[in-house]
Design an enzyme around this catalytic site. Structure first.
Site, PDB file in Angstrom:
ATOM      1  N   LYS A 189       0.855  -1.189   0.000  1.00  0.00           N
ATOM      2  CA  LYS A 189       0.000   0.000   0.000  1.00  0.00           C
ATOM      3  C   LYS A 189       0.888   1.234   0.000  1.00  0.00           C
ATOM      4  O   LYS A 189       1.787   1.368   0.835  1.00  0.00           O
ATOM      5  CB  LYS A 189      -0.895   0.020   1.243  1.00  0.00           C
ATOM      6  CG  LYS A 189      -1.791   1.260   1.305  1.00  0.00           C
ATOM      7  CD  LYS A 189      -2.751   1.192   2.468  1.00  0.00           C
ATOM      8  CE  LYS A 189      -2.225   1.815   3.726  1.00  0.00           C
ATOM      9  NZ  LYS A 189      -2.338   3.285   3.778  1.00  0.00           N
TER      10      LYS A 189
ATOM     11  N   ASP B 272      -3.497   4.371  -1.872  1.00  0.00           N
ATOM     12  CA  ASP B 272      -4.455   4.824  -0.857  1.00  0.00           C
ATOM     13  C   ASP B 272      -4.434   6.343  -0.755  1.00  0.00           C
ATOM     14  O   ASP B 272      -3.785   6.902   0.131  1.00  0.00           O
ATOM     15  CB  ASP B 272      -4.047   4.156   0.471  1.00  0.00           C
ATOM     16  CG  ASP B 272      -4.911   4.557   1.649  1.00  0.00           C
ATOM     17  OD1 ASP B 272      -6.043   5.021   1.441  1.00  0.00           O
ATOM     18  OD2 ASP B 272      -4.438   4.400   2.792  1.00  0.00           O
TER      19      ASP B 272
ATOM     20  N   LYS C  55      -7.469   8.255  -1.078  1.00  0.00           N
ATOM     21  CA  LYS C  55      -8.771   8.671  -0.519  1.00  0.00           C
ATOM     22  C   LYS C  55      -9.304   9.955  -1.164  1.00  0.00           C
ATOM     23  O   LYS C  55      -9.492  10.977  -0.481  1.00  0.00           O
ATOM     24  CB  LYS C  55      -8.672   8.871   0.997  1.00  0.00           C
ATOM     25  CG  LYS C  55      -8.215   7.634   1.770  1.00  0.00           C
ATOM     26  CD  LYS C  55      -8.306   7.859   3.272  1.00  0.00           C
ATOM     27  CE  LYS C  55      -7.909   6.663   4.092  1.00  0.00           C
ATOM     28  NZ  LYS C  55      -6.463   6.394   4.128  1.00  0.00           N
TER      29      LYS C  55
ATOM     30  N   ASP D  66     -13.813  14.985  -3.890  1.00  0.00           N
ATOM     31  CA  ASP D  66     -13.961  16.305  -4.514  1.00  0.00           C
ATOM     32  C   ASP D  66     -15.214  16.261  -5.392  1.00  0.00           C
ATOM     33  O   ASP D  66     -15.954  15.269  -5.363  1.00  0.00           O
ATOM     34  CB  ASP D  66     -12.691  16.639  -5.334  1.00  0.00           C
ATOM     35  CG  ASP D  66     -12.441  18.147  -5.433  1.00  0.00           C
ATOM     36  OD1 ASP D  66     -13.418  18.905  -5.640  1.00  0.00           O
ATOM     37  OD2 ASP D  66     -11.282  18.572  -5.323  1.00  0.00           O
TER      38      ASP D  66
ATOM     39  N   THR E  19     -11.581   5.521  10.814  1.00  0.00           N
ATOM     40  CA  THR E  19     -11.618   4.922  12.160  1.00  0.00           C
ATOM     41  C   THR E  19     -11.354   5.975  13.239  1.00  0.00           C
ATOM     42  O   THR E  19     -11.576   5.723  14.416  1.00  0.00           O
ATOM     43  CB  THR E  19     -10.607   3.764  12.289  1.00  0.00           C
ATOM     44  OG1 THR E  19      -9.398   4.154  11.646  1.00  0.00           O
ATOM     45  CG2 THR E  19     -11.130   2.512  11.643  1.00  0.00           C
TER      46      THR E  19
ATOM     47  N   ARG F 271       2.823  -1.207  10.805  1.00  0.00           N
ATOM     48  CA  ARG F 271       3.888  -1.319  11.806  1.00  0.00           C
ATOM     49  C   ARG F 271       4.195  -2.714  12.334  1.00  0.00           C
ATOM     50  O   ARG F 271       5.367  -3.005  12.585  1.00  0.00           O
ATOM     51  CB  ARG F 271       3.611  -0.330  12.947  1.00  0.00           C
ATOM     52  CG  ARG F 271       3.850   1.113  12.486  1.00  0.00           C
ATOM     53  CD  ARG F 271       3.140   2.119  13.344  1.00  0.00           C
ATOM     54  NE  ARG F 271       1.696   2.011  13.202  1.00  0.00           N
ATOM     55  CZ  ARG F 271       0.821   2.762  13.862  1.00  0.00           C
ATOM     56  NH1 ARG F 271       1.255   3.653  14.727  1.00  0.00           N
ATOM     57  NH2 ARG F 271      -0.475   2.606  13.660  1.00  0.00           N
TER      58      ARG F 271
END
Ligand code: C5P
Length: 232
Positions: free
Chosen positions: A32, A59, A61, A64, A119, A211
């Site tokens: 990603k 990614d 996102k 508009d 989230t 991570r």
């Protein structure tokens, strides 16, 4: 798209990204690329990682007006990524325009998924800041339905929401889920986490893991562990 582990390459520079990817000699993980790396290293980073044989989830996102998103998606389609995304909050017309923009002259296109709610948005923020007068699960479910109605391929959601999304939008509708941690690992800033095995049980199609792999002492071993726990 078959079930897989996507490594979130959240690095600030191309050098650090390639130093990380160079560790993988046997596998070509699905990676990603997010805003930090894309804005820092430019579109060239996508071409280079693709040329090494990795699948790519870009990614960014997008959110508009429909025409702007359509034109931006037309540019992204030329980067030949496998998966990209936008915010479902942009509405049905924006999502339909995105698909139009993403579709190449030969009719092929990268898979497109929608962020339902970040989230970082909880019920209090939804109600008190955004003045959305419904429960978070209802909003997630409605945005997933909108994404499906617009012709998108799936959503980004918590593994805990994957079952509901499949029930409302069908088993073939992709659930791409971050918030994955090993049972013995650090949680970091993720609030609601599941293990790779639990994500499989809950029906996630693709897990996005950062991570726990990128910050591991042995990232290749951590990746292999993640794949074996998720794919079973
Ligand atoms: O390091 P960690 O495993 O928490 O990385 C998760 C990745 O998934 C990060 O790139 C993060 O931006 C992304 N993500 C997330 N939650 C979302 C959407 C994306 O954690 N709702």
């Amino acid at each position: 798209m078959k079930r897989d582990v996507i490594i979130a390459c959240d690095f600030p520079t191309a050098e650090e990204t390639f130093a990380f990817l160079d560790r993988f000699r046997e596998e070509k993980p699905f990676v990603k690329i997010g805003m930090e790396l894309f804005y820092g290293a430019g579109p060239e980073i996508v071409r280079k990682i693709k040329a090494r044989g990795h699948k790519i989830f870009l990614d960014l996102k997008l959110h508009d007006i429909p025409n702007t998103v359509k034109r931006a998606m037309a540019v992204l389609s030329k980067l030949d990524v496998d998966l990209t995304n936008l915010h479902a909050a942009g509405g049905l017309d924006m999502m339909r325009a995105a698909i139009e923009g993403l579709t190449r002259p030969d009719g092929t296109r990268p898979r497109l998924i929608a962020v339902t709610q970040l989230t970082s948005i909880d019920q209090t923020r939804l109600s008190n800041e955004l003045l959305i007068d419904r429960s978070l699960p209802e909003v997630v479910s409605q945005y997933a339905k909108n994404a499906k109605a617009a012709g998108l391929d799936g959503v980004v959601c918590s593994p805990l929401e994957a079952g509901t999304v499949h029930e409302t939008c069908g088993a073939g509708f992709l659930t791409v889920t971050p918030g994955v941690r090993f049972s013995d690992g650090a949680t970091g800033d993720q609030q609601r986490v599941t293990t790779p095995a639990k994500a499989r049980e809950l029906g996630s199609d693709l897990i996005v893991v950062g991570r726990p792999i990128t910050a591991a002492a042995d990232p290749v071993a951590a990746y292999r562990r993640c794949v074996s726990e998720f794919l079973g």
